[in-house]
Design a protein around this motif. Structure first.
Motif, PDB file in Angstrom:
ATOM      1  N   TRP A   1     114.148  40.276  46.232  1.00 31.82           N
ATOM      2  CA  TRP A   1     112.895  40.800  46.783  1.00 31.82           C
ATOM      3  C   TRP A   1     112.220  41.714  45.765  1.00 31.82           C
ATOM      4  N   HIS A   2     110.864  41.638  45.733  1.00 29.49           N
ATOM      5  CA  HIS A   2     110.078  42.481  44.820  1.00 29.49           C
ATOM      6  C   HIS A   2     108.940  43.105  45.603  1.00 29.49           C
ATOM      7  N   GLY A   3     108.847  44.423  45.569  1.00 25.54           N
ATOM      8  CA  GLY A   3     107.767  45.097  46.291  1.00 25.54           C
ATOM      9  C   GLY A   3     106.460  45.063  45.504  1.00 25.54           C
ATOM     10  N   PHE A   4     105.329  45.142  46.204  1.00 28.32           N
ATOM     11  CA  PHE A   4     104.036  45.176  45.499  1.00 28.32           C
ATOM     12  C   PHE A   4     103.103  46.173  46.157  1.00 28.32           C
ATOM     13  N   ASP A   5     102.144  46.643  45.355  1.00 31.38           N
ATOM     14  CA  ASP A   5     101.008  47.381  45.893  1.00 31.38           C
ATOM     15  C   ASP A   5      99.806  46.461  46.030  1.00 31.38           C
ATOM     16  N   GLN A   6      99.690  45.568  45.046  1.00 32.42           N
ATOM     17  CA  GLN A   6      98.636  44.558  45.062  1.00 32.42           C
ATOM     18  C   GLN A   6      99.303  43.204  44.841  1.00 32.42           C
ATOM     19  N   LEU A   7      98.813  42.174  45.539  1.00 36.15           N
ATOM     20  CA  LEU A   7      99.389  40.837  45.385  1.00 36.15           C
ATOM     21  C   LEU A   7      98.277  39.826  45.110  1.00 36.15           C
ATOM     22  N   VAL A   8      98.484  38.994  44.095  1.00 35.60           N
ATOM     23  CA  VAL A   8      97.553  37.897  43.816  1.00 35.60           C
ATOM     24  C   VAL A   8      98.239  36.573  44.133  1.00 35.60           C
ATOM     25  N   ILE A   9      97.609  35.804  45.006  1.00 37.57           N
ATOM     26  CA  ILE A   9      98.151  34.475  45.330  1.00 37.57           C
ATOM     27  C   ILE A   9      97.338  33.439  44.564  1.00 37.57           C
ATOM     28  N   ALA A  10      98.011  32.753  43.652  1.00 33.58           N
ATOM     29  CA  ALA A  10      97.348  31.742  42.823  1.00 33.58           C
ATOM     30  C   ALA A  10      98.302  30.564  42.710  1.00 33.58           C
ATOM     31  N   THR A  11      98.596  29.991  43.880  1.00 34.42           N
ATOM     32  CA  THR A  11      99.650  28.972  43.967  1.00 34.42           C
ATOM     33  C   THR A  11      99.139  27.569  43.679  1.00 34.42           C
ATOM     34  N   GLY A  12      97.826  27.431  43.464  1.00 31.44           N
ATOM     35  CA  GLY A  12      97.318  26.143  43.017  1.00 31.44           C
ATOM     36  C   GLY A  12      97.308  25.064  44.069  1.00 31.44           C
TER      37      GLY A  12
END
Lengths: 460, 460
Positions: B109-120
């Motif tokens: 698991w990796h925590g984020f403050d901002q997430l970009v979804i670019a799964t194509g």
């Protein structure tokens, strides 16, 4: 039923014959009588094609004629060739003509209800000693082109000097080079193509040198030297002399408006006729003008400018014909687009140059980017330089210049439409332009320039 | 001082890495930690270039990679290759990953403050008997391209069947033809390129046939037949069977949004993520999405559409990165521009097709003109067909399609900018486009179409 109207057209090339043809489409011969006068031997020809004819890319002069006098006559336009209009009488609403092939005949008067002035342009001829010597050629109409080709065939000149490195000068230099001549171009400005900023003109000079054309800039021509037979032998500048068997004038053109001036019609600062949006001569309800003899409204600067281009002439003629024919159309103005080709180099501009923007009191940023015409990995991808000017604070696009290889020139149309729409460079960065590897990098070079301009505007 | 922010990016191609790179430009490593996860072997590659790689125009796969993982890492982006994100947990603000090269390791698991979804996107695979047979190839990423090239080298297939005649199908058909295969394209629609109106698609079909590609339209594929070894042997339609050693799927793609769907993020009608203008996932302040996994706003129809194109992905990534980095940028939408090349034929469209305009309840005129890419007399002038749609009564431009040879495709940019600016076809007739004989007839073909459209609108 109203009486039959009489439309007279002065000038049988793009603007005049477009006007006549469009009016004829809208009005029958019972409603409108159309007579056109042309002093030369050709109608509706492409002056822009002359350099390619001289250069040999176009072999048949007839290809440059869009519509012959016979074709115009078959469509109900009484086109009188070799007929020069020598006066316009506004009080009596008539024009006087002279038959150039029968100079002994008396001049004749012709009345009009509507008059179209499409007298075109005159090549600039500097007032130099020797300018009228044999072997000095202008290239404004097909007769000029014929004369030049005859000279090339018969006199087999070896060394040509082209005076002036604007569009025509540069195109003619290339044409003569194609024909194997040793070509020198003399230009007063610091770089060729002063329709571009000097930093972009430098790229044009490099391309010209690359194809073996000698360019001398900052050159002020002082005289044309002749031999004992009165033939051109050299062109002298302030500090040198260039031997020449042939001289071509590429100094641009000025509006041919002597007739209009004599008739008291309104002329602008560059000597072109002033019209309203419908292409009516200002203050004259039934006098129309279009083509290389008028000034046009520049949508970017808000000023009147002289921009002699066949594409404007055709549009303006079309608009005049529509209005004369009882329809409604306007010519809103230009944004200053021009494209050209020198060897494999494509050159394009639209909007304002730096010097023009400065003269208007505008504060602006100027950015230059290097990119490619296609995806970098796609065969044939060629370098391309885009320069973009944007207004400070507002980010409004002011102008674009592009120099590159295949695919460079027509990219300027993106900026031409954006200028017409009054877009900012930020709006341009979002433009949905065609992308596929054979046609563009994933960021079109124009978008890359817009992004850089946005950053420059933001820096203030 | 604020704590260091953590940005996670899912997807190492155009949108994701553009976002990461732009955020990195704006924020130092002390301010923002950037980690990106990519399931495949490549980062920042040009999927659009795959057909040219298969066809042999591009010889080195590395040319298709704009930036390698190493290059990204040198710029301060912790890009983890072959790392698949298997879940997004919005409540806990973290994502779970799996190392594809070490499947025995536990997921992390990796925590984020901002997430970009670019799964194509995922290539569409019809649910047909035999679809998973050996010899059936999709062409979505570089691994697919490698597999196809391997198959061409090792198995030396002779007959290829391409299922679907959209951009990728047609480009792949040409690529395989270049390699000397016997190629049949099966398409369910009445003409290839259903991104064009059928009357324009017909021109594409003629060009394909001209280069020896067999096209079967109205073809519904029912099964893929295999030999005893489980290898593809033929493709069957409702009424025929086409022998095949190789099958390529060219049925387009759909958004890869299983992860987003599982996380409860909002999806549109075509399954793409829905975002606001800043490319923030609707209703989620710190979740961003861009590229082939999102729907875009169509400025002409006012609707959301799915338009998977590398050029949009790059722009959207740039915008996400700017916003994540503390700047401000928006993606206002698309107008539906697409260009492609089949052999020497250039194909372009922007705006609405007839069917799309009808579906929106718009009444329109459609005109088609034949012109040439250059002045008719200039060498290389090639025919070019322009179709233009304009709204009845208002004359608003709705769409343009262009099919022709060199110089056809990028002319669509004129219309793309005009659509963005909301121009009428009458306004377009006055556009100051670049004119010179090597680049355009004196009336650019787009202007000729606009004039014809104006006349059609006027007739009502």
């Amino acid at each position: 039923m109203p009486a039959k109207q009489r439309l007279l057209v002065i000038g049988g090339d793009a603007a005049g014959m477009s006007a006549a043809s469009q009016a004829r489409r809208l009005r029958s011969e019972d409603e409108l009588e159309i007579t056109a006068f042309e002093r030369g031997h050709f109608s509706s020809y492409s002056a822009c094609g002359i350099p390619y004819w001289v250069g040999g890319e176009v072999t048949d002069r007839r290809d440059l004629v869009a519509r012959t006098p016979q074709e115009h006559r078959h469509r109900g336009i009484d086109l009188r060739m070799r007929t020069e209009v020598t006066a316009i009488d506004l009080d009596r609403q008539c024009v006087r003509t002279r038959d150039l092939d029968a100079p002994d005949l008396d001049e004749r008067w012709h009345g009009f209800d509507q008059l179209v002035i499409a007298t075109g342009a005159v090549p600039r001829r500097p007032d130099l000693p020797g300018i009228d010597a044999e072997g000095v050629h202008g290239v404004q109409d097909l007769d000029d082109g014929s004369a030049l080709l005859d000279a090339l065939d018969k006199e087999r000149p070896r060394r040509a000097v082209v005076i002036g490195a604007g569009y025509i000068g540069v195109e003619m230099a290339e044409a003569l080079r194609h024909r194997g001549l040793d070509v020198t171009v003399l230009e007063a400005a610091p770089e060729p193509m002063s329709t571009l900023d000097p930093d972009m003109g430098r790229l044009v000079r490099a391309a010209m040198n690359g194809m073996g054309i000698r360019t001398v800039t900052g050159a002020r021509v002082t005289r044309i030297r002749t031999d004992d037979d009165g033939r051109v032998s050299a062109v002298a500048t302030q500090d040198a002399e260039y031997p020449a068997d042939l001289v071509v004038l590429g100094l641009g053109v000025r509006p041919r408006t002597e007739l209009a001036r004599a008739a008291g019609l309104p002329l602008g600062a560059s000597g072109g006729l002033l019209t309203d949006f419908a292409m009516r001569v200002r203050g004259h309800d039934n006098i129309w003008a279009g083509g290389d003899c008028v000034e046009v409204h520049d949508l970017v600067s808000g000023r009147e400018r002289y921009v002699p281009l066949g594409t404007h002439a055709n549009k303006q003629g079309q608009i005049i014909g529509t209005n004369v024919g009882g329809g409604y159309a306007v010519f809103p103005g230009v944004v200053g687009t021009a494209v050209s080709k020198v060897c494999e180099l494509e050159i394009a501009r639209t909007g304002l140059l730096e010097a023009q923007a400065r003269e208007l009191g505008l504060r602006f940023v100027a950015v230059t980017v290097e990119s490619t015409s296609r995806a970098g990995y796609y065969p044939g991808a060629a370098p391309l330089t885009v320069k973009m000017l944007a207004e400070r604070r507002t980010g409004r696009l002011l102008g674009v210049q592009i120099v590159g290889r295949e695919g460079a020139a027509k990219r300027v149309d993106i900026a031409a439409v954006a200028l017409t729409a009054g877009m900012t460079v930020e709006q341009m960065t979002a433009l949905d332009l065609g992308y596929a590897p054979p046609f563009s990098p994933v960021w079109d070079p124009v978008l890359v320039a817009a992004r850089k301009a946005v950053a420059a505007v933001a820096r203030g």
